[in-house]
Structure formats: C-alpha cells, structure tokens
Design a protein around this motif. Sequence first.
Motif, mmCIF file in Angstrom:
data_model
loop_
_atom_site.group_PDB
_atom_site.id
_atom_site.type_symbol
_atom_site.label_atom_id
_atom_site.label_comp_id
_atom_site.label_asym_id
_atom_site.label_seq_id
_atom_site.Cartn_x
_atom_site.Cartn_y
_atom_site.Cartn_z
ATOM 1 N N SER A 184 -17.221 -19.689 -5.916
ATOM 2 C CA SER A 184 -17.506 -21.055 -5.387
ATOM 3 C C SER A 184 -16.559 -22.031 -5.877
ATOM 4 O O SER A 184 -15.894 -22.030 -7.061
ATOM 5 N N THR A 185 -16.404 -23.030 -4.785
ATOM 6 C CA THR A 185 -15.459 -24.155 -5.485
ATOM 7 C C THR A 185 -16.127 -25.105 -6.161
ATOM 8 O O THR A 185 -15.545 -25.653 -7.219
ATOM 9 N N ASP A 186 -17.610 -25.048 -6.510
ATOM 10 C CA ASP A 186 -18.358 -25.594 -7.498
ATOM 11 C C ASP A 186 -18.131 -25.129 -8.622
ATOM 12 O O ASP A 186 -17.755 -25.863 -9.767
ATOM 13 N N TYR A 187 -17.696 -23.820 -8.756
ATOM 14 C CA TYR A 187 -17.581 -23.022 -10.201
ATOM 15 C C TYR A 187 -16.225 -23.422 -10.687
ATOM 16 O O TYR A 187 -15.954 -23.821 -11.871
ATOM 17 N N THR A 242 -14.251 -25.880 -9.800
ATOM 18 C CA THR A 242 -14.279 -27.409 -10.222
ATOM 19 C C THR A 242 -14.830 -27.501 -11.627
ATOM 20 O O THR A 242 -14.437 -28.151 -12.459
ATOM 21 N N VAL A 243 -16.011 -26.901 -11.951
ATOM 22 C CA VAL A 243 -16.686 -27.143 -13.373
ATOM 23 C C VAL A 243 -15.669 -26.362 -14.363
ATOM 24 O O VAL A 243 -15.580 -26.917 -15.454
ATOM 25 N N TYR A 244 -15.006 -25.247 -13.861
ATOM 26 C CA TYR A 244 -14.304 -24.602 -14.884
ATOM 27 C C TYR A 244 -12.803 -25.193 -15.281
ATOM 28 O O TYR A 244 -12.573 -25.433 -16.365
ATOM 29 N N GLU A 297 -12.751 -28.670 -14.891
ATOM 30 C CA GLU A 297 -12.862 -29.810 -15.431
ATOM 31 C C GLU A 297 -13.278 -29.721 -17.104
ATOM 32 O O GLU A 297 -13.400 -30.718 -17.866
ATOM 33 N N ASP A 354 -10.290 -32.419 -5.988
ATOM 34 C CA ASP A 354 -10.450 -31.803 -4.720
ATOM 35 C C ASP A 354 -10.154 -30.261 -5.188
ATOM 36 O O ASP A 354 -9.368 -29.917 -6.034
ATOM 37 N N VAL A 355 -10.988 -29.141 -4.758
ATOM 38 C CA VAL A 355 -10.562 -27.880 -4.515
ATOM 39 C C VAL A 355 -10.261 -27.277 -3.253
ATOM 40 O O VAL A 355 -11.326 -27.585 -2.568
#
Length: 138
Positions: free
Chosen positions: A97-100, A102-104, A106, A117-118
């Motif tokens: 996912s885009t959330d994963y 993003t977290v990776y 960051e 943004d992703v």
Amino acid sequence: STDTSPSVVLENIQGCSLKCLRMLLENISGLSVDDDFTVEVIPEINVAVATFMKSVDTEEFVKKCLQNKRVKEFKMTARLLELTQSIKAENIPDNVSTDYITVYFESVRNGGGPVADVQLFPEENSAIITFCDHKGNT
C-alpha cells in the motif's frame, strides 16, 4: 555545503569498462570504491553515477575529473547530480500500500525522511516517492 549533491554523473562512458572506470575514479579521488563511494552504471543512457559515502567536496572532484588526462582521452564528462525531492522505487510487490511505502521511506534507519506524496504505479510495480525536501531521498 550540505546542499551539494554527494553524487557525480559521468557521461559518455562507453569507451571505459566498469572495472576501468572504478580504478579511474579511485585514482582521481584517492578513495576506495565500495568503502568510500559506489558506482552505478546506467548503460541505457551511457552514464555512471558515483555516490560518495564519505564527506567529499564533489564540486572539486568534478573539476579534477574534467582536468584528468584519461577522462579527456575517453571523452567523458562529469557533473554534479542534481538534487531532487523525488525518487522512483521499482520492483514493488503487488500488495504493498501507499501507507506502507510512506512509512518505509520515512524511516531514518532506511535513510529516509518526511514524505510529502506517494504515487503508486501497480502496472509497473513502481512508485514515485516525493519527500518534503531533498535530504530524505538518500
């Protein structure tokens, strides 16, 4: 300065093998490939990118490259890699996912920083990650 790219682009490298290029860059920099810098060849566009892990004056390194007899003989050019706020990540698994992502990206441990943004491209298994500033894309 801290806003100078740690990477140098070497263009027109077709006359120089990777092994020769690595030795040439060691000779010019006085540093060791793999320990102090990496070299990535992008054959599709006939360039290589040297990225320094040690604090190096890359502007001075570019000048040394352009003055080097062997670099001139190979008709290569050297320039700083432009700083960017976006990177392309490839070979991303289908179910990420885009959330994963993003977290990776960051994660400071992964060399990242705040993500603005992703854009996920599932058909290419890739994503464009845009950081809040260029310091996150290391």
